[in-house]
Motif scaffolding. Structure first.
Motif, PDB file in Angstrom:
ATOM      1  N   THR A  56      13.062  47.282  -4.950  1.00 23.17           N
ATOM      2  CA  THR A  56      13.190  46.166  -4.017  1.00 23.17           C
ATOM      3  C   THR A  56      12.657  46.540  -2.643  1.00 23.17           C
ATOM      4  N   ARG A  57      11.840  45.652  -2.103  1.00 22.60           N
ATOM      5  CA  ARG A  57      11.297  45.751  -0.747  1.00 22.60           C
ATOM      6  C   ARG A  57      10.704  47.136  -0.443  1.00 22.60           C
ATOM      7  N   ALA A  58       9.989  47.674  -1.417  1.00 28.36           N
ATOM      8  CA  ALA A  58       9.373  48.993  -1.242  1.00 28.36           C
ATOM      9  C   ALA A  58       8.103  48.884  -0.405  1.00 28.36           C
ATOM     10  N   LYS A  59       7.823  49.962   0.304  1.00 29.54           N
ATOM     11  CA  LYS A  59       6.564  50.095   1.038  1.00 29.54           C
ATOM     12  C   LYS A  59       5.879  51.346   0.507  1.00 29.54           C
ATOM     13  N   ILE A  60       4.679  51.141  -0.050  1.00 29.52           N
ATOM     14  CA  ILE A  60       3.942  52.221  -0.689  1.00 29.52           C
ATOM     15  C   ILE A  60       2.573  52.331  -0.026  1.00 29.52           C
ATOM     16  N   VAL A  61       2.211  53.557   0.364  1.00 32.70           N
ATOM     17  CA  VAL A  61       0.963  53.812   1.081  1.00 32.70           C
ATOM     18  C   VAL A  61       0.112  54.760   0.239  1.00 32.70           C
ATOM     19  N   SER A  62      -1.187  54.503   0.223  1.00 30.08           N
ATOM     20  CA  SER A  62      -2.132  55.383  -0.459  1.00 30.08           C
ATOM     21  C   SER A  62      -3.457  55.355   0.298  1.00 30.08           C
ATOM     22  N   PRO A  63      -4.136  56.491   0.382  1.00 31.22           N
ATOM     23  CA  PRO A  63      -5.454  56.489   1.015  1.00 31.22           C
ATOM     24  C   PRO A  63      -6.475  55.660   0.228  1.00 31.22           C
ATOM     25  N   LEU A  64      -6.156  55.292  -0.998  1.00 29.70           N
ATOM     26  CA  LEU A  64      -7.044  54.453  -1.791  1.00 29.70           C
ATOM     27  C   LEU A  64      -6.946  52.982  -1.397  1.00 29.70           C
ATOM     28  N   LEU A  65      -5.916  52.629  -0.620  1.00 31.68           N
ATOM     29  CA  LEU A  65      -5.702  51.246  -0.200  1.00 31.68           C
ATOM     30  C   LEU A  65      -5.955  51.097   1.293  1.00 31.68           C
ATOM     31  N   ALA A  66      -6.590  50.005   1.683  1.00 29.98           N
ATOM     32  CA  ALA A  66      -6.848  49.760   3.107  1.00 29.98           C
ATOM     33  C   ALA A  66      -5.548  49.495   3.865  1.00 29.98           C
ATOM     34  N   ARG A  67      -4.572  48.909   3.192  1.00 34.01           N
ATOM     35  CA  ARG A  67      -3.277  48.585   3.803  1.00 34.01           C
ATOM     36  C   ARG A  67      -2.161  48.962   2.839  1.00 34.01           C
ATOM     37  N   PRO A  68      -0.955  49.141   3.365  1.00 38.96           N
ATOM     38  CA  PRO A  68       0.169  49.468   2.476  1.00 38.96           C
ATOM     39  C   PRO A  68       0.497  48.308   1.539  1.00 38.96           C
ATOM     40  N   LEU A  69       1.077  48.637   0.391  1.00 46.53           N
ATOM     41  CA  LEU A  69       1.680  47.625  -0.462  1.00 46.53           C
ATOM     42  C   LEU A  69       3.080  47.376   0.083  1.00 46.53           C
ATOM     43  N   TYR A  70       3.342  46.139   0.535  1.00 44.12           N
ATOM     44  CA  TYR A  70       4.658  45.800   1.082  1.00 44.12           C
ATOM     45  C   TYR A  70       4.801  44.291   1.172  1.00 44.12           C
ATOM     46  N   PRO A  71       5.864  43.727   0.725  1.00 43.71           N
ATOM     47  CA  PRO A  71       6.939  44.323  -0.041  1.00 43.71           C
ATOM     48  C   PRO A  71       6.574  44.410  -1.528  1.00 43.71           C
ATOM     49  N   VAL A  72       7.059  45.442  -2.179  1.00 47.39           N
ATOM     50  CA  VAL A  72       6.899  45.605  -3.618  1.00 47.39           C
ATOM     51  C   VAL A  72       8.263  45.338  -4.248  1.00 47.39           C
ATOM     52  N   ASN A  73       8.309  44.358  -5.130  1.00 45.55           N
ATOM     53  CA  ASN A  73       9.540  44.011  -5.850  1.00 45.55           C
ATOM     54  C   ASN A  73       9.229  44.027  -7.336  1.00 45.55           C
ATOM     55  N   VAL A  74       9.949  44.873  -8.064  1.00 46.84           N
ATOM     56  CA  VAL A  74       9.634  45.123  -9.470  1.00 46.84           C
ATOM     57  C   VAL A  74      10.908  45.124 -10.291  1.00 46.84           C
ATOM     58  N   ASN A  75      10.816  44.519 -11.471  1.00 45.84           N
ATOM     59  CA  ASN A  75      11.867  44.629 -12.477  1.00 45.84           C
ATOM     60  C   ASN A  75      11.150  44.801 -13.810  1.00 45.84           C
ATOM     61  N   VAL A  76      11.074  46.046 -14.288  1.00 47.26           N
ATOM     62  CA  VAL A  76      10.401  46.343 -15.549  1.00 47.26           C
ATOM     63  C   VAL A  76      11.343  47.130 -16.448  1.00 47.26           C
ATOM     64  N   ARG A  77      11.036  47.099 -17.745  1.00 47.71           N
ATOM     65  CA  ARG A  77      11.827  47.877 -18.700  1.00 47.71           C
ATOM     66  C   ARG A  77      10.912  48.398 -19.795  1.00 47.71           C
ATOM     67  N   ILE A  78      11.334  49.490 -20.386  1.00 48.20           N
ATOM     68  CA  ILE A  78      10.645  50.064 -21.544  1.00 48.20           C
ATOM     69  C   ILE A  78      11.635  50.013 -22.696  1.00 48.20           C
ATOM     70  N   GLN A  79      11.226  49.391 -23.788  1.00 49.87           N
ATOM     71  CA  GLN A  79      12.054  49.358 -24.987  1.00 49.87           C
ATOM     72  C   GLN A  79      11.221  49.865 -26.150  1.00 49.87           C
ATOM     73  N   ARG A  80      11.628  51.000 -26.689  1.00 51.84           N
ATOM     74  CA  ARG A  80      10.941  51.619 -27.822  1.00 51.84           C
ATOM     75  C   ARG A  80       9.424  51.662 -27.598  1.00 51.84           C
ATOM     76  N   ASN A  81       9.049  52.238 -26.440  1.00 50.42           N
ATOM     77  CA  ASN A  81       7.653  52.516 -26.082  1.00 50.42           C
ATOM     78  C   ASN A  81       6.836  51.291 -25.665  1.00 50.42           C
ATOM     79  N   THR A  82       7.454  50.140 -25.524  1.00 51.65           N
ATOM     80  CA  THR A  82       6.747  48.955 -25.049  1.00 51.65           C
ATOM     81  C   THR A  82       7.227  48.635 -23.642  1.00 51.65           C
ATOM     82  N   LEU A  83       6.277  48.488 -22.712  1.00 56.10           N
ATOM     83  CA  LEU A  83       6.596  48.179 -21.327  1.00 56.10           C
ATOM     84  C   LEU A  83       6.618  46.664 -21.150  1.00 56.10           C
TER      85      LEU A  83
END
Length: 103
Positions: A56-83
């Motif tokens: 929730t509301r993550a800020k992620i920076v990478s030199p590969l991106l011109a600007r930070p990713l913000y806000p990042v909101n994610v809800n993912v799950r892995i069930q028996r190797n399937t994302l």
């Protein structure tokens, strides 16, 4: 193997990713909430992954991106190797956005 990361632990995960994605440098977690779990069962030859991540509301920076990713909101799950991406939204600058849904 059971693995769990919460909030500030993401800084350690980003530090361990250096150098990531080739020569671009590390992906840096600067802020936000995280609750990530992963269970690995089975054998080395045939592992089975199960887990979930809520970010929730993550800020992620990478030199590969011109600007930070913000806000990042994610809800993912892995069930028996399937994302499954139940919800994955991120913004990059005033007009850039990423939205992912599905398996």
């Amino acid at each position: 193997v059971d693995w769990s990361v919460r909030d500030g632990g993401m800084q350690l995960v980003s530090a361990l990713s250096a150098p990531s994605l080739g020569t671009g440098g590390p992906v840096e977690w600067q802020a936000g909430g995280a609750d990530i779990t992963l269970a690995v069962r089975g054998t080395l030859a045939d592992p089975v992954y199960d887990g979930a991540a809520v970010i929730t509301r993550a800020k992620i920076v990478s030199p590969l991106l011109a600007r930070p990713l913000y806000p990042v909101n994610v809800n993912v799950r892995i069930q028996r190797n399937t994302l499954y991406a139940d919800h994955f939204d991120a913004k990059c600058g005033p007009r850039g956005s990423i939205k992912v849904r599905g398996a």
